[in-house]
Design an enzyme around this catalytic site. Structure first.
Site, PDB file in Angstrom:
ATOM      1  N   GLU A 208       1.863   1.384  -7.853  1.00 27.77           N
ATOM      2  CA  GLU A 208       0.460   2.517  -7.978  1.00 27.77           C
ATOM      3  C   GLU A 208      -0.600   1.804  -7.526  1.00 27.77           C
ATOM      4  O   GLU A 208      -0.093   0.503  -6.951  1.00 27.77           O
ATOM      5  CB  GLU A 208       0.207   2.465  -9.572  1.00 27.77           C
ATOM      6  CG  GLU A 208       1.294   3.433 -10.320  1.00 27.77           C
ATOM      7  CD  GLU A 208       0.967   3.955 -11.291  1.00 27.77           C
ATOM      8  OE1 GLU A 208      -0.540   3.563 -11.934  1.00 27.77           O
ATOM      9  OE2 GLU A 208       1.575   4.753 -12.574  1.00 27.77           O
ATOM     10  N   PRO A 209      -1.650   1.725  -7.211  1.00 25.87           N
ATOM     11  CA  PRO A 209      -2.332   0.212  -6.775  1.00 25.87           C
ATOM     12  C   PRO A 209      -2.585  -0.303  -7.064  1.00 25.87           C
ATOM     13  O   PRO A 209      -2.271  -1.299  -6.715  1.00 25.87           O
ATOM     14  CB  PRO A 209      -3.655   1.643  -6.476  1.00 25.87           C
ATOM     15  CG  PRO A 209      -3.551   2.445  -6.448  1.00 25.87           C
ATOM     16  CD  PRO A 209      -2.038   2.992  -7.355  1.00 25.87           C
TER      17      PRO A 209
ATOM     18  N   GLU B 152      11.215  -2.716  -2.268  1.00 24.17           N
ATOM     19  CA  GLU B 152      11.835  -2.525  -3.634  1.00 24.17           C
ATOM     20  C   GLU B 152      11.796  -4.245  -4.786  1.00 24.17           C
ATOM     21  O   GLU B 152      12.772  -4.902  -3.850  1.00 24.17           O
ATOM     22  CB  GLU B 152      13.283  -2.572  -2.989  1.00 24.17           C
ATOM     23  CG  GLU B 152      13.832  -1.076  -2.552  1.00 24.17           C
ATOM     24  CD  GLU B 152      14.184  -0.546  -2.739  1.00 24.17           C
ATOM     25  OE1 GLU B 152      15.202  -1.242  -3.803  1.00 24.17           O
ATOM     26  OE2 GLU B 152      14.380   0.930  -2.300  1.00 24.17           O
TER      27      GLU B 152
ATOM     28  N   THR C 160       9.430  -7.939  -3.830  1.00 26.05           N
ATOM     29  CA  THR C 160       9.067  -8.892  -2.689  1.00 26.05           C
ATOM     30  C   THR C 160      10.520  -9.990  -2.945  1.00 26.05           C
ATOM     31  O   THR C 160      11.269 -10.793  -3.944  1.00 26.05           O
ATOM     32  CB  THR C 160       7.326  -9.524  -3.303  1.00 26.05           C
ATOM     33  OG1 THR C 160       7.579  -9.825  -4.349  1.00 26.05           O
ATOM     34  CG2 THR C 160       6.808  -8.593  -3.009  1.00 26.05           C
TER      35      THR C 160
HETATM   36  C1  LIG Z   1       6.351   0.999   3.202  1.00 26.91           C
HETATM   37  C2  LIG Z   1       6.469   0.797   2.385  1.00 26.91           C
HETATM   38  C3  LIG Z   1       6.986   1.744   1.361  1.00 26.91           C
HETATM   39  C4  LIG Z   1       7.474   1.969   0.387  1.00 26.91           C
HETATM   40  N1  LIG Z   1       7.713   2.993  -0.052  1.00 26.91           N
HETATM   41  C5  LIG Z   1       7.810   2.529  -1.624  1.00 26.91           C
HETATM   42  C6  LIG Z   1       8.693   4.136  -2.079  1.00 26.91           C
HETATM   43  O1  LIG Z   1       9.604   4.988  -2.136  1.00 26.91           O
HETATM   44  N2  LIG Z   1       8.348   3.932  -3.384  1.00 26.91           N
HETATM   45  C7  LIG Z   1       7.711   3.509  -5.110  1.00 26.91           C
HETATM   46  O2  LIG Z   1       7.646   3.443  -5.535  1.00 26.91           O
HETATM   47  N3  LIG Z   1       7.137   1.920  -3.338  1.00 26.91           N
HETATM   48  C8  LIG Z   1       7.431   1.619  -2.342  1.00 26.91           C
HETATM   49  N4  LIG Z   1       6.610   0.493  -1.408  1.00 26.91           N
HETATM   50  C9  LIG Z   1       6.006  -0.253  -2.589  1.00 26.91           C
HETATM   51  C10 LIG Z   1       6.265  -1.828  -2.757  1.00 26.91           C
HETATM   52  O3  LIG Z   1       7.415  -1.129  -3.933  1.00 26.91           O
HETATM   53  C11 LIG Z   1       5.265  -2.351  -2.725  1.00 26.91           C
HETATM   54  O4  LIG Z   1       4.350  -2.650  -1.737  1.00 26.91           O
HETATM   55  C12 LIG Z   1       6.140  -3.918  -3.362  1.00 26.91           C
HETATM   56  O5  LIG Z   1       6.678  -4.409  -4.667  1.00 26.91           O
HETATM   57  C13 LIG Z   1       5.281  -5.026  -3.722  1.00 26.91           C
HETATM   58  O6  LIG Z   1       3.572  -4.145  -4.332  1.00 26.91           O
HETATM   59  P1  LIG Z   1       2.639  -4.924  -3.915  1.00 26.91           P
HETATM   60  O7  LIG Z   1       2.339  -4.307  -2.894  1.00 26.91           O
HETATM   61  O8  LIG Z   1       1.654  -4.673  -5.174  1.00 26.91           O
HETATM   62  O9  LIG Z   1       2.566  -6.360  -4.079  1.00 26.91           O
HETATM   63  P2  LIG Z   1       2.011  -7.234  -5.490  1.00 26.91           P
HETATM   64  O10 LIG Z   1       2.522  -7.497  -6.375  1.00 26.91           O
HETATM   65  O11 LIG Z   1       0.358  -7.049  -4.988  1.00 26.91           O
HETATM   66  O12 LIG Z   1       1.993  -9.134  -5.019  1.00 26.91           O
HETATM   67  C14 LIG Z   1       1.245  -9.230  -3.598  1.00 26.91           C
HETATM   68  C15 LIG Z   1       2.141 -10.566  -3.976  1.00 26.91           C
HETATM   69  O13 LIG Z   1       1.777 -11.614  -4.786  1.00 26.91           O
HETATM   70  C16 LIG Z   1       2.974 -11.368  -5.226  1.00 26.91           C
HETATM   71  N5  LIG Z   1       3.273 -12.000  -6.504  1.00 26.91           N
HETATM   72  C17 LIG Z   1       3.047 -11.037  -7.209  1.00 26.91           C
HETATM   73  N6  LIG Z   1       3.008 -11.097  -8.308  1.00 26.91           N
HETATM   74  C18 LIG Z   1       4.343 -12.547  -8.513  1.00 26.91           C
HETATM   75  C19 LIG Z   1       4.640 -13.241  -9.611  1.00 26.91           C
HETATM   76  N7  LIG Z   1       4.477 -12.990 -11.042  1.00 26.91           N
HETATM   77  N8  LIG Z   1       5.319 -14.363  -9.261  1.00 26.91           N
HETATM   78  C20 LIG Z   1       4.851 -14.933  -7.998  1.00 26.91           C
HETATM   79  N9  LIG Z   1       4.387 -13.839  -7.208  1.00 26.91           N
HETATM   80  C21 LIG Z   1       3.527 -12.929  -7.522  1.00 26.91           C
HETATM   81  C22 LIG Z   1       3.900 -10.943  -4.375  1.00 26.91           C
HETATM   82  O14 LIG Z   1       5.551 -11.315  -4.953  1.00 26.91           O
HETATM   83  C23 LIG Z   1       3.118 -10.792  -3.350  1.00 26.91           C
HETATM   84  O15 LIG Z   1       3.571 -11.802  -2.247  1.00 26.91           O
HETATM   85  C24 LIG Z   1       6.456   0.764  -0.706  1.00 26.91           C
HETATM   86  C25 LIG Z   1       5.853  -0.400   0.347  1.00 26.91           C
HETATM   87  C26 LIG Z   1       5.593  -0.422   1.782  1.00 26.91           C
HETATM   88  C27 LIG Z   1       5.214  -0.735   2.246  1.00 26.91           C
END
Ligand SMILES: Cc1cc2nc3c(=O)[nH]c(=O)nc-3n(C[C@H](O)[C@H](O)[C@H](O)COP(=O)(O)OP(=O)(O)OC[C@H]3O[C@@H](n4cnc5c(N)ncnc54)[C@H](O)[C@@H]3O)c2cc1C
Length: 377
Positions: free
Chosen positions: A127-128, A361, A363
């Site tokens: 989610e956002p 899936e 980071t």
């Molecule tokens: C092309 C694409 C397809 C996707 N398909 C799907 C899908 O089909 N279904 C679905 O549900 N999702 C999907 N996603 C979402 C994807 O799984 C998320 O983008 C991913 O899990 C990271 O979440 P975020 O983008 O909100 O990053 P954030 O969680 O905001 O992370 C930002 C940064 O902070 C770091 N970070 C966050 N928390 C911590 C911590 N505790 N300690 C250290 N570092 C941290 C992260 O590693 C990252 O570097 C997709 C994303 C993309 C780009």
């Protein structure tokens, strides 16, 4: 101990490789350039039995093991990541939650058309405001007159908005400290699918933002007992990591293939650049790391096939091949020199497609958190 793949595995690899080289390769650049979803190729993959590989035949799948599935994902990604993620997300994220957690009735209703590849499904977790912290889901579902009323939004969801998508399984808060997975069919009133997102890579794959405003679905669309959603999605993500790990492996292999071929053809200083030790060493490093990555991916898949714990190995394989594909794509582009920076050279597409393998899936940082937890920290 036996590290050989079976004859069936080798046959499957040959079949998928031929399909990838002959059918995907010639159109991959155009699909990417035009941001065009590969409907024709999905149909062909369905005919080959690739869209529901590990789902038993009685539910319309091919009934293969997970090692076969990893090999197929690897071979597709070797040529094109958009086609590979379309197949892998449909299988591991779209179809498996319903197959694994659905009642017999739910499985009979949904799975056959998904496993056969006639229709596609998506999984909406992110989610956002809930990415890495996926448990922070704000989407809510409340039970009213035998129906779940869903409100909220999902971000970056793969395969949710194609013309052949049947449904999305979403995680939603269904009570205090209670998350559940609910299937929402496409076309349900109040369920809105935004236009495809414009991306750095995976440009031919379908990625959407979804919103739910008073969306009503039958009470029976909840998968398993209410409140099991958190546990269920952790299980789905563990399995999904094998897919993304296989993609990292396939992308690294594809980058190696392109670099090795180019280095043999390109001449500078009167010789093929492959004759320079600096180039040979880069290719040797890539090949060594690919070998290590392949062993890690197949081991995680094999453990899953033995019904043994595989979460630690899947996270390690995903982390390792994500970073390996980064190094391999970078070195392979460097070996192409300026030509590698041009769209007409496939390595530029592989370079762009690579980055998401360190984000989706979970980071790299999240993989390290998962691995550390397995190590007892
Ligand atoms: C092309 C694409 C397809 C996707 N398909 C799907 C899908 O089909 N279904 C679905 O549900 N999702 C999907 N996603 C979402 C994807 O799984 C998320 O983008 C991913 O899990 C990271 O979440 P975020 O983008 O909100 O990053 P954030 O969680 O905001 O992370 C930002 C940064 O902070 C770091 N970070 C966050 N928390 C911590 C911590 N505790 N300690 C250290 N570092 C941290 C992260 O590693 C990252 O570097 C997709 C994303 C993309 C780009």
């Amino acid at each position: 101990m036996n590290l050989d793949l079976t004859d069936e595995h080798e046959l499957l690899r040959r079949t998928v490789r031929d399909f990838a080289v002959e059918r995907v390769g010639p159109v991959a650049e155009a699909l990417d350039r035009e941001h065009r979803f590969p409907y024709e190729l999905v149909k062909e993959m369905a005919e080959l039995g690739l869209m529901g590989m590990t789902i038993p035949e009685e539910y319309g799948g091919a009934g293969t093991d997970t090692v076969s599935y990893a090999i197929a994902v690897e071979e597709l990604t070797r040529v094109d990541s958009s086609v590979a993620i379309t197949m892998a997300a449909h299988h591991s994220l779209g179809t498996l939650p319903i197959y694994l957690f659905g009642s017999d009735e739910q499985k009979r209703e949904w799975v056959p058309e998904l496993a056969s590849g006639e229709k596609l499904a998506a999984f909406g977790l992110t989610e956002p405001e809930a990415g890495s912290d996926a448990g922070a889901s704000r989407t809510r579902a409340e039970l009213e007159d035998g129906e779940w009323v869903v409100n909220g939004s999902k971000m970056f969801i793969t395969n949710a908005g194609t013309d052949i998508t049947a449904c999305v399984t979403i995680t939603a808060v269904t009570g205090e400290d209670e998350i559940s997975n609910i299937v929402v069919p496409n076309g349900t009133d109040g369920y809105e699918i935004a236009p495809p997102m414009q991306k750095l890579g995976w440009r031919a794959s379908d990625t959407r933002e979804l919103s739910f405003r008073d969306v009503r679905v039958p009470e029976g669309n909840l998968l398993g007992p209410p409140g099991k959603g958190f546990q269920q999605f952790l299980e789905i993500l563990d399995g999904g990591r094998i897919s993304v790990a296989a993609m990292g492996l396939g992308l690294a292999q594809g980058a190696y293939d392109l670099a090795s071929e180019y280095a043999r053809e390109r001449k500078q200083f009167g010789k093929p650049i492959a004759s320079f030790q600096a180039i040979q060493f880069q290719l040797a490093d890539m090949a060594t790391e690919i070998e290590a990555g392949r062993n890690m991916v197949y081991k995680a898949a094999w453990l899953k096939d033995q019904n043994r714990p595989f979460g630690r190995e899947a996270a390690m394989a995903k982390l390792y091949t994500g970073e390996l594909s980064h190094r391999a794509a970078n070195a392979a582009l460097q070996i192409h020199g300026g030509y590698g920076f041009m769209d007409e050279y496939a390595i530029s597409r592989l370079y762009r497609d690579q980055k998401i393998l360190e984000i989706g899936e979970g980071t790299n940082e999240v993989q390290r958190m998962v691995i550390a937890k397995h190590l007892g920290f």
